[in-house]
Design a protein around this motif. Structure first.
Motif, PDB file in Angstrom:
ATOM      1  N   GLU A 161      52.136  41.880  37.152  1.00 46.84           N
ATOM      2  CA  GLU A 161      53.419  41.003  37.089  1.00 46.84           C
ATOM      3  C   GLU A 161      53.557  39.985  36.226  1.00 46.84           C
ATOM      4  O   GLU A 161      54.807  39.451  35.587  1.00 46.84           O
ATOM      5  CB  GLU A 161      53.764  40.971  38.481  1.00 46.84           C
ATOM      6  CG  GLU A 161      53.995  41.978  39.578  1.00 46.84           C
ATOM      7  CD  GLU A 161      53.706  41.231  41.006  1.00 46.84           C
ATOM      8  OE1 GLU A 161      54.292  39.808  41.003  1.00 46.84           O
ATOM      9  OE2 GLU A 161      53.890  41.696  41.602  1.00 46.84           O
ATOM     10  N   ASN A 162      52.972  39.437  36.097  1.00 46.10           N
ATOM     11  CA  ASN A 162      52.570  38.705  34.820  1.00 46.10           C
ATOM     12  C   ASN A 162      50.995  38.195  33.643  1.00 46.10           C
ATOM     13  O   ASN A 162      50.269  38.308  34.116  1.00 46.10           O
ATOM     14  CB  ASN A 162      52.163  36.885  35.271  1.00 46.10           C
ATOM     15  CG  ASN A 162      52.963  36.064  34.338  1.00 46.10           C
ATOM     16  OD1 ASN A 162      52.379  36.362  33.050  1.00 46.10           O
ATOM     17  ND2 ASN A 162      53.031  34.582  34.414  1.00 46.10           N
ATOM     18  N   ARG A 163      51.206  39.196  32.699  1.00 45.49           N
ATOM     19  CA  ARG A 163      50.497  39.867  32.182  1.00 45.49           C
ATOM     20  C   ARG A 163      50.090  39.124  30.965  1.00 45.49           C
ATOM     21  O   ARG A 163      47.761  38.430  31.067  1.00 45.49           O
ATOM     22  CB  ARG A 163      50.055  40.394  30.619  1.00 45.49           C
ATOM     23  CG  ARG A 163      51.280  41.854  31.159  1.00 45.49           C
ATOM     24  CD  ARG A 163      50.575  42.537  32.067  1.00 45.49           C
ATOM     25  NE  ARG A 163      49.617  43.726  31.061  1.00 45.49           N
ATOM     26  CZ  ARG A 163      47.900  44.118  31.595  1.00 45.49           C
ATOM     27  NH1 ARG A 163      48.197  43.521  33.002  1.00 45.49           N
ATOM     28  NH2 ARG A 163      47.644  44.663  30.743  1.00 45.49           N
ATOM     29  N   ARG A 164      50.094  37.086  31.036  1.00 47.34           N
ATOM     30  CA  ARG A 164      49.173  36.372  30.235  1.00 47.34           C
ATOM     31  C   ARG A 164      48.082  35.171  31.950  1.00 47.34           C
ATOM     32  O   ARG A 164      47.604  34.873  31.116  1.00 47.34           O
ATOM     33  CB  ARG A 164      50.523  35.319  30.624  1.00 47.34           C
ATOM     34  CG  ARG A 164      51.290  35.946  29.529  1.00 47.34           C
ATOM     35  CD  ARG A 164      51.876  34.344  28.372  1.00 47.34           C
ATOM     36  NE  ARG A 164      52.727  34.310  30.129  1.00 47.34           N
ATOM     37  CZ  ARG A 164      53.705  33.393  29.935  1.00 47.34           C
ATOM     38  NH1 ARG A 164      54.782  32.976  28.996  1.00 47.34           N
ATOM     39  NH2 ARG A 164      54.673  32.883  31.441  1.00 47.34           N
ATOM     40  N   GLN A 165      48.510  35.845  33.527  1.00 47.39           N
ATOM     41  CA  GLN A 165      47.766  35.607  34.502  1.00 47.39           C
ATOM     42  C   GLN A 165      46.416  36.474  34.580  1.00 47.39           C
ATOM     43  O   GLN A 165      46.101  37.450  34.446  1.00 47.39           O
ATOM     44  CB  GLN A 165      48.626  35.137  35.410  1.00 47.39           C
ATOM     45  CG  GLN A 165      49.542  34.398  35.485  1.00 47.39           C
ATOM     46  CD  GLN A 165      49.841  34.247  37.038  1.00 47.39           C
ATOM     47  OE1 GLN A 165      50.117  34.757  37.502  1.00 47.39           O
ATOM     48  NE2 GLN A 165      50.689  32.636  37.334  1.00 47.39           N
ATOM     49  N   LEU A 166      45.169  35.487  34.543  1.00 46.25           N
ATOM     50  CA  LEU A 166      44.291  36.121  35.209  1.00 46.25           C
ATOM     51  C   LEU A 166      43.862  36.481  36.467  1.00 46.25           C
ATOM     52  O   LEU A 166      43.774  35.144  36.960  1.00 46.25           O
ATOM     53  CB  LEU A 166      42.457  36.149  34.469  1.00 46.25           C
ATOM     54  CG  LEU A 166      42.887  36.662  32.647  1.00 46.25           C
ATOM     55  CD1 LEU A 166      41.894  35.708  32.137  1.00 46.25           C
ATOM     56  CD2 LEU A 166      42.782  38.526  32.824  1.00 46.25           C
ATOM     57  N   LEU A 167      43.781  36.927  37.340  1.00 50.40           N
ATOM     58  CA  LEU A 167      43.681  36.788  39.060  1.00 50.40           C
ATOM     59  C   LEU A 167      42.011  37.116  39.446  1.00 50.40           C
ATOM     60  O   LEU A 167      41.753  37.543  38.313  1.00 50.40           O
ATOM     61  CB  LEU A 167      44.628  37.807  39.967  1.00 50.40           C
ATOM     62  CG  LEU A 167      46.217  37.562  39.678  1.00 50.40           C
ATOM     63  CD1 LEU A 167      46.637  38.399  40.396  1.00 50.40           C
ATOM     64  CD2 LEU A 167      46.784  36.830  39.806  1.00 50.40           C
ATOM     65  N   ILE A 168      41.977  36.357  40.095  1.00 49.67           N
ATOM     66  CA  ILE A 168      39.783  36.037  40.100  1.00 49.67           C
ATOM     67  C   ILE A 168      39.857  36.499  41.792  1.00 49.67           C
ATOM     68  O   ILE A 168      40.030  36.825  42.967  1.00 49.67           O
ATOM     69  CB  ILE A 168      39.913  34.744  40.497  1.00 49.67           C
ATOM     70  CG1 ILE A 168      39.919  33.956  39.055  1.00 49.67           C
ATOM     71  CG2 ILE A 168      37.913  34.979  40.403  1.00 49.67           C
ATOM     72  CD1 ILE A 168      39.807  32.409  39.166  1.00 49.67           C
ATOM     73  N   SER A 169      38.771  37.888  41.072  1.00 47.80           N
ATOM     74  CA  SER A 169      38.537  38.143  42.809  1.00 47.80           C
ATOM     75  C   SER A 169      36.571  38.324  43.207  1.00 47.80           C
ATOM     76  O   SER A 169      36.173  38.247  42.007  1.00 47.80           O
ATOM     77  CB  SER A 169      38.587  39.485  42.753  1.00 47.80           C
ATOM     78  OG  SER A 169      40.559  39.744  42.937  1.00 47.80           O
ATOM     79  N   LEU A 170      36.338  38.234  44.574  1.00 44.66           N
ATOM     80  CA  LEU A 170      35.405  38.251  43.925  1.00 44.66           C
ATOM     81  C   LEU A 170      34.074  39.864  44.237  1.00 44.66           C
ATOM     82  O   LEU A 170      35.251  40.741  44.452  1.00 44.66           O
ATOM     83  CB  LEU A 170      34.539  37.835  45.923  1.00 44.66           C
ATOM     84  CG  LEU A 170      35.236  36.831  46.985  1.00 44.66           C
ATOM     85  CD1 LEU A 170      34.854  36.994  48.509  1.00 44.66           C
ATOM     86  CD2 LEU A 170      33.527  35.713  46.253  1.00 44.66           C
ATOM     87  N   THR A 171      33.308  40.316  44.307  1.00 44.17           N
ATOM     88  CA  THR A 171      32.634  40.796  43.958  1.00 44.17           C
ATOM     89  C   THR A 171      31.527  41.326  44.575  1.00 44.17           C
ATOM     90  O   THR A 171      31.993  40.383  45.557  1.00 44.17           O
ATOM     91  CB  THR A 171      31.833  41.471  41.815  1.00 44.17           C
ATOM     92  OG1 THR A 171      30.941  40.245  43.152  1.00 44.17           O
ATOM     93  CG2 THR A 171      32.813  41.274  41.659  1.00 44.17           C
ATOM     94  N   ALA A 172      31.461  41.924  45.133  1.00 49.88           N
ATOM     95  CA  ALA A 172      30.575  42.693  46.198  1.00 49.88           C
ATOM     96  C   ALA A 172      29.398  41.929  46.090  1.00 49.88           C
ATOM     97  O   ALA A 172      29.002  41.750  47.379  1.00 49.88           O
ATOM     98  CB  ALA A 172      29.491  44.607  46.259  1.00 49.88           C
ATOM     99  N   ASP A 173      28.582  41.306  45.247  1.00 41.87           N
ATOM    100  CA  ASP A 173      27.723  40.476  44.945  1.00 41.87           C
ATOM    101  C   ASP A 173      27.849  39.671  45.651  1.00 41.87           C
ATOM    102  O   ASP A 173      27.461  38.461  46.406  1.00 41.87           O
ATOM    103  CB  ASP A 173      27.245  40.404  43.156  1.00 41.87           C
ATOM    104  CG  ASP A 173      26.225  41.924  43.042  1.00 41.87           C
ATOM    105  OD1 ASP A 173      26.002  42.024  44.638  1.00 41.87           O
ATOM    106  OD2 ASP A 173      25.889  41.946  42.298  1.00 41.87           O
TER     107      ASP A 173
END
Length: 150
Positions: free
Chosen positions: A94-106
């Protein structure tokens, strides 16, 4: 009291509540540092991972606010967590300038590994509190935080 009376004769105030809160924070931080020493993450990094476990897809600025660090400090922390394979960043559709952070399996596995040891620190901190005291304490802390945020 005469002018020559020692200062120790005066009534000294109890330490402030802010001082007590800071002391608890420092002791908890020391326990977390000891616990996490061989994990590859710091207490601040661990805190950021716990925030992401509750609220996936935050920006770095949002994660900084929720982890109580500056955006500059969060940038270094995010880079380190990404290099360690604990998080991933992806573009916000929705906003290509933003990076969203998520947990990985690790990242999720690391949190799971420390769930019980961290819970034991909390249990130790609240030793001597009954269930009602624990709930009131949690409520008081959350209300204090909310008051300061507003």
């Amino acid at each position: 009291m005469s002018q020559g009376s020692p200062a120790t004769a005066r009534q000294r105030p109890r330490p402030s509540l802010l001082y007590a809160v800071k002391q608890v924070e420092l002791i908890v931080r020391a326990h977390l540092d000891d616990l996490l020493r061989d994990s590859g993450v710091t207490a601040l990094q661990y805190t950021a991972l716990t925030v992401l476990a509750r609220r996936d897809g935050l920006t770095s600025a949002e994660l900084a606010r929720n982890s109580f660090v500056t955006p500059q400090a969060m940038a270094d922390l995010v880079n380190s967590l990404e290099r360690g394979g604990f998080i991933v960043r992806r573009r916000n559709p929705e906003n290509r300038r933003q990076l969203l952070i998520s947990l990985t399996a690790d990242g999720d596995a690391l949190l799971a590994r420390f769930d019980d040891p961290v819970a034991r620190i909390e249990t130790r901190m609240l030793d001597g509190f009954d269930d009602a005291d624990r709930e009131r304490f949690r409520d008081y802390l959350n209300r204090a935080r909310s008051s300061l945020e507003g």
